[in-house]
Design a protein around this motif. Structure first.
Motif, PDB file in Angstrom:
ATOM      1  N   ASN A 136       0.859  -1.182   0.000  1.00 33.08           N
ATOM      2  CA  ASN A 136       0.000   0.000   0.000  1.00 33.08           C
ATOM      3  C   ASN A 136       0.897   1.235   0.000  1.00 33.08           C
ATOM      4  N   LEU A 137       0.653   2.137  -0.935  1.00 37.21           N
ATOM      5  CA  LEU A 137       1.507   3.331  -1.040  1.00 37.21           C
ATOM      6  C   LEU A 137       1.443   4.185   0.221  1.00 37.21           C
ATOM      7  N   GLN A 138       0.244   4.370   0.750  1.00 35.88           N
ATOM      8  CA  GLN A 138       0.099   5.208   1.946  1.00 35.88           C
ATOM      9  C   GLN A 138       0.757   4.561   3.159  1.00 35.88           C
ATOM     10  N   LEU A 139       0.647   3.245   3.263  1.00 36.58           N
ATOM     11  CA  LEU A 139       1.302   2.541   4.367  1.00 36.58           C
ATOM     12  C   LEU A 139       2.815   2.677   4.255  1.00 36.58           C
ATOM     13  N   GLY A 140       3.335   2.522   3.040  1.00 46.34           N
ATOM     14  CA  GLY A 140       4.769   2.661   2.831  1.00 46.34           C
ATOM     15  C   GLY A 140       5.277   4.033   3.226  1.00 46.34           C
ATOM     16  N   LEU A 141       4.531   5.069   2.858  1.00 46.66           N
ATOM     17  CA  LEU A 141       4.942   6.432   3.210  1.00 46.66           C
ATOM     18  C   LEU A 141       4.867   6.650   4.714  1.00 46.66           C
ATOM     19  N   LEU A 142       3.837   6.138   5.361  1.00 47.49           N
ATOM     20  CA  LEU A 142       3.702   6.299   6.811  1.00 47.49           C
ATOM     21  C   LEU A 142       4.857   5.617   7.543  1.00 47.49           C
ATOM     22  N   VAL A 143       5.183   4.398   7.141  1.00 44.99           N
ATOM     23  CA  VAL A 143       6.308   3.689   7.765  1.00 44.99           C
ATOM     24  C   VAL A 143       7.594   4.489   7.601  1.00 44.99           C
ATOM     25  N   SER A 144       7.788   5.054   6.420  1.00 47.35           N
ATOM     26  CA  SER A 144       8.997   5.843   6.144  1.00 47.35           C
ATOM     27  C   SER A 144       9.044   7.100   7.008  1.00 47.35           C
ATOM     28  N   LEU A 145       7.915   7.768   7.154  1.00 43.64           N
ATOM     29  CA  LEU A 145       7.868   8.983   7.969  1.00 43.64           C
ATOM     30  C   LEU A 145       8.165   8.681   9.432  1.00 43.64           C
ATOM     31  N   VAL A 146       7.608   7.584   9.924  1.00 41.22           N
ATOM     32  CA  VAL A 146       7.858   7.207  11.331  1.00 41.22           C
ATOM     33  C   VAL A 146       9.331   6.868  11.529  1.00 41.22           C
ATOM     34  N   ILE A 147       9.930   6.162  10.556  1.00 41.81           N
ATOM     35  CA  ILE A 147      11.362   5.831  10.658  1.00 41.81           C
ATOM     36  C   ILE A 147      12.189   7.113  10.719  1.00 41.81           C
ATOM     37  N   ALA A 148      11.897   8.056   9.832  1.00 35.12           N
ATOM     38  CA  ALA A 148      12.646   9.322   9.808  1.00 35.12           C
ATOM     39  C   ALA A 148      12.463  10.093  11.106  1.00 35.12           C
ATOM     40  N   PHE A 149      11.232  10.103  11.625  1.00 30.10           N
ATOM     41  CA  PHE A 149      10.934  10.834  12.864  1.00 30.10           C
ATOM     42  C   PHE A 149      11.697  10.241  14.049  1.00 30.10           C
ATOM     43  N   VAL A 150      11.620   8.927  14.192  1.00 30.15           N
ATOM     44  CA  VAL A 150      12.243   8.273  15.353  1.00 30.15           C
ATOM     45  C   VAL A 150      13.765   8.374  15.286  1.00 30.15           C
ATOM     46  N   LEU A 151      14.334   8.129  14.107  1.00 34.26           N
ATOM     47  CA  LEU A 151      15.789   8.218  13.983  1.00 34.26           C
ATOM     48  C   LEU A 151      16.290   9.618  14.303  1.00 34.26           C
ATOM     49  N   SER A 152      15.560  10.637  13.873  1.00 29.93           N
ATOM     50  CA  SER A 152      16.008  12.020  14.068  1.00 29.93           C
ATOM     51  C   SER A 152      15.920  12.463  15.524  1.00 29.93           C
ATOM     52  N   MET A 153      15.196  11.729  16.347  1.00 27.12           N
ATOM     53  CA  MET A 153      15.151  12.073  17.759  1.00 27.12           C
ATOM     54  C   MET A 153      16.492  11.807  18.446  1.00 27.12           C
ATOM     55  N   GLY A 154      17.186  10.779  17.989  1.00 25.27           N
ATOM     56  CA  GLY A 154      18.443  10.425  18.642  1.00 25.27           C
ATOM     57  C   GLY A 154      19.674  10.717  17.823  1.00 25.27           C
ATOM     58  N   VAL A 155      19.482  10.919  16.504  1.00 25.95           N
ATOM     59  CA  VAL A 155      20.598  11.189  15.605  1.00 25.95           C
ATOM     60  C   VAL A 155      20.311  12.507  14.913  1.00 25.95           C
ATOM     61  N   ASN A 156      21.351  13.315  14.709  1.00 25.86           N
ATOM     62  CA  ASN A 156      21.170  14.569  13.989  1.00 25.86           C
ATOM     63  C   ASN A 156      20.431  14.305  12.682  1.00 25.86           C
ATOM     64  N   ASN A 157      19.408  15.113  12.396  1.00 25.61           N
ATOM     65  CA  ASN A 157      18.528  14.792  11.277  1.00 25.61           C
ATOM     66  C   ASN A 157      19.192  14.924   9.910  1.00 25.61           C
ATOM     67  N   THR A 158      20.306  15.645   9.828  1.00 19.74           N
ATOM     68  CA  THR A 158      20.978  15.783   8.532  1.00 19.74           C
ATOM     69  C   THR A 158      21.492  14.443   8.016  1.00 19.74           C
ATOM     70  N   PRO A 159      22.295  13.686   8.778  1.00 16.60           N
ATOM     71  CA  PRO A 159      22.728  12.386   8.255  1.00 16.60           C
ATOM     72  C   PRO A 159      21.579  11.406   8.053  1.00 16.60           C
ATOM     73  N   VAL A 160      20.519  11.518   8.848  1.00 16.95           N
ATOM     74  CA  VAL A 160      19.357  10.645   8.640  1.00 16.95           C
ATOM     75  C   VAL A 160      18.788  10.865   7.244  1.00 16.95           C
ATOM     76  N   LEU A 161      18.645  12.125   6.872  1.00 15.31           N
ATOM     77  CA  LEU A 161      18.077  12.417   5.558  1.00 15.31           C
ATOM     78  C   LEU A 161      19.047  12.068   4.437  1.00 15.31           C
ATOM     79  N   VAL A 162      20.335  12.211   4.694  1.00 17.83           N
ATOM     80  CA  VAL A 162      21.332  11.821   3.698  1.00 17.83           C
ATOM     81  C   VAL A 162      21.188  10.337   3.364  1.00 17.83           C
ATOM     82  N   LEU A 163      20.896   9.515   4.368  1.00 16.33           N
ATOM     83  CA  LEU A 163      20.697   8.091   4.133  1.00 16.33           C
ATOM     84  C   LEU A 163      19.402   7.816   3.374  1.00 16.33           C
ATOM     85  N   LEU A 164      18.357   8.580   3.661  1.00 18.63           N
ATOM     86  CA  LEU A 164      17.041   8.297   3.091  1.00 18.63           C
ATOM     87  C   LEU A 164      16.875   8.810   1.666  1.00 18.63           C
ATOM     88  N   ILE A 165      17.531   9.913   1.316  1.00 22.82           N
ATOM     89  CA  ILE A 165      17.328  10.523  -0.001  1.00 22.82           C
ATOM     90  C   ILE A 165      17.622   9.541  -1.144  1.00 22.82           C
TER      91      ILE A 165
END
Length: 605
Positions: free
Chosen positions: A110-139
């Motif tokens: 499901n496209l919407q499920l995939g996007l939601l899972v991705s957003l939650v991953i980005a949100f949780v990772l950025s709480m403990g890791v600087n969000n710049t390298p998190v986004l560098v990995l995801l882009i």
């Protein structure tokens, strides 16, 4: 509440000019009549010329050139370029393919499920890791997913960026700006805040913001994919099942769900498949390559594929795949691939054929052995080393089309992944600043051959480079001209007549304005002392007002110049300035309202 001073001096002409230049730049970006590069360079030029003839007080005429052009050598720009290089390394080595395949399976459900899972991953990772390298990995992961038929990168990267910024807002270590604000507040006499000091307030606001990011923001963004002729071509290939193929001893139907969605099989045999059987399949260029790799079959004679790989290792050249058109003068006309001698004569492998305006499968298109006879206008998908491909095109009268694509150097996949993980780890735990860690990572990518020096231009975006340089120049002139300080004084007028919740919202909006047009550091250094002074004058606790500054510094959604991750996604998502405004302003308003209410309730204001 104590009254605030109702008199404020007029801004200096330097401060007034800085504000006018900023507004004009913003207006031109929104109008879109001039390219972002032209507006950025004009902004830099105006600042340079203006400060040369009208230098800041105490400065020499040439000091203004440092302000105007200093952005091109600024650590923020160097950091962004280094991060782009590392992202390129992950892509060209195929290091992110396992993660991309996992998310691809989620998106297929499901496209919407995939996007939601991705957003939650980005949100949780950025709480403990600087969000710049998190986004560098995801882009690069989501760029790869877009090429495989998932949601377009333009509809996923901006929501991912917003989610990572939201996660970074939730802890004192989530962004460097949070650390800066907390440090300034401590220096002013406030108690030091713990890592999760204000996390509950942000989590409550996120319950409102995340649905907007997930469900609304993608619908507000256009599909910015560039459709071209190559993307629509379907290449037909005969795949030979090898001894180690995943097709061996299995039915074709059991494997098809794991392949790219636009791969088709023609006249597929029934029953269990055996080695040496040949399957006719078709699909677009990249999908066909991916299917061949996943199935571990051979679309060309094994000996020539081995020869290409061996010569690639010996000469240290990348294997590339190109598209070539058969012309009327080609010796290949009416020949089949086995009878053409292409592999023997040139050492290249034809892995697919596209025939325009005809239906593959017509009987008279094949030889008695079942191989397609080539005709004028056929497009061949050819793999080999660049010099061999040029020799093949020249000798056999073929027209080489655009769209040369390097095959991933998978032998270096673990190496590039290790470099990225090490870089992110060093920056995240504070061993090295993100600028130094990213430069170290980029150097290692070059030294180890994960990224070639002559290919680095493909990793960088000229648009992003000049835009970052212009934003740094604007930030410095707003700060050093006194414009930021004057705006802070102007903010204090009339706050005594507002409720505490509106005071919080006003401070947050003011800092948000600064951070979207100047810089996070400017907003933090100007906003924190002002909030502290206003709290003393109004008899309010200082902590909620300082947190309003911290939150405002992170609400950098409305312009690409507001934060470095906004710049990182700009080129990959093909975003325009107006995309940030259209999607970012509603998110800023949502966050200002919810965070102000959260602060007022938490601190009993």
């Amino acid at each position: 509440m104590g009254p605030l001073a109702l008199v404020i001096e007029a801004p200096s002409y330097h401060a007034l000019a800085a504000m006018i230049i900023t507004v004009l730049m913003f207006v031109e970006f929104v109008r879109g009549k001039l390219s972002i590069e032209i507006v950025s360079l004009l902004t830099i030029a105006i600042i340079a010329v203006g400060l040369y003839f009208f230098p800041l007080e105490g400065d020499r005429a040439t000091d203004g050139l440092v302000i105007a052009f200093g952005g091109f050598g600024h650590y923020a720009l160097i950091t962004i370029c280094a991060l782009m290089v590392m992202g390129r390394g992950l892509v060209v080595t195929g290091a992110l393919e396992p993660a991309a395949r996992f998310l691809e399976r989620v998106f297929k459900l499901n496209l919407q499920l995939g996007l939601l899972v991705s957003l939650v991953i980005a949100f949780v990772l950025s709480m403990g890791v600087n969000n710049t390298p998190v986004l560098v990995l995801l882009i690069p992961i989501f760029a790869t997913l877009a090429s495989r038929g998932a949601m377009p990168a333009s509809k996923t990267l901006m929501p991912l960026n917003a989610a990572s910024l939201l996660g970074g807002l939730a802890t004192t270590i989530g962004t460097s700006t949070n650390i800066l604000v907390v440090s300034i507040a401590t220096d002013l006499g406030m108690p030091e805040m713990g890592v999760f000091h204000f996390t509950p307030i942000v989590l409550a606001a996120s319950l409102v913001a995340l649905p907007y990011i997930w469900l609304v923001m993608p619908r507000m963004l256009k599909d910015n994919r560039v459709e071209d002729v190559q993307a629509r071509r379907r290449f037909y290939s005969r795949l030979r099942i090898g001894e180690d193929s995943i097709l061996k001893g299995r039915e074709l139907a059991a494997v098809i769900p794991r392949l790219p969605g636009d791969i088709e099989f023609h006249d597929a045999p029934l029953g269990l498949l055996q080695p040496q059987q040949r399957l006719l399949m078709s699909g677009p260029h990249e999908a066909l390559e991916e299917a061949i790799r996943m199935l571990r079959g051979e679309a060309a004679p094994g000996w020539v594929l081995d020869r290409i790989r061996r010569r690639s290792a010996e000469l240290r050249e990348d294997i590339v795949v190109v598209e070539m058109t058969v012309t009327a003068d080609s010796r290949l006309l009416d020949r089949t691939l086995p009878s053409s001698g292409i592999a023997d004569l040139h050492g290249v492998a034809v892995i697919g054929i596209h025939r325009p305006r005809t239906v593959i499968g017509e009987k008279d298109r094949y030889s008695e052995g079942g191989d397609l006879r080539m005709a004028e206008g056929d497009v061949l998908l050819v793999m080999g080393l660049p010099r061999d491909l040029q020799d093949f095109a020249r000798s056999d009268a073929l027209l080489q089309l655009e769209g040369m694509r390097e095959l991933p150097r998978r032998s270096k996949a673990w190496l590039s992944a290790g470099i990225m993980v090490g870089t992110v780890g060093l920056a995240s735990i504070g061993v090295l600043p993100i600028a130094i860690a990213s430069l170290l990572g980029a150097i290692l990518m070059f030294v180890t051959g994960c990224v070639k020096f002559d290919r680095v231009g493909r990793a960088l975006s000229g648009q992003v480079i000049v835009l970052v340089a212009a934003s740094i120049a604007i930030g410095r002139i707003i700060d050093e001209s006194g414009a930021a300080a004057w705006l802070g004084q102007a903010l204090s007028l009339g706050l005594g007549d507002l409720s505490p919740a509106l005071v919080l919202a006003s401070i947050m909006l003011f800092v948000t304005l600064l951070t979207n047009f100047a810089s996070n550091a400017t907003a933090a250094t100007v906003g924190t002392p002002i909030a502290f002074a206003i709290a003393n004058q109004l008899g309010l606790p200082a902590e909620p007002l300082v947190l309003a500054v911290l939150f405002g510094c992170n609400l950098c959604y409305a312009t690409p110049i507001a934060y470095q991750t906004n710049m990182l996604i700009m080129a990959e998502g093909s975003y325009e300035f107006t995309d940030y405004i259209r999607t970012g302003l509603p998110l800023v308003l949502i966050m200002v309202v919810t965070l102000s209410i959260g602060l007022a309730v938490t601190y009993g204001l």
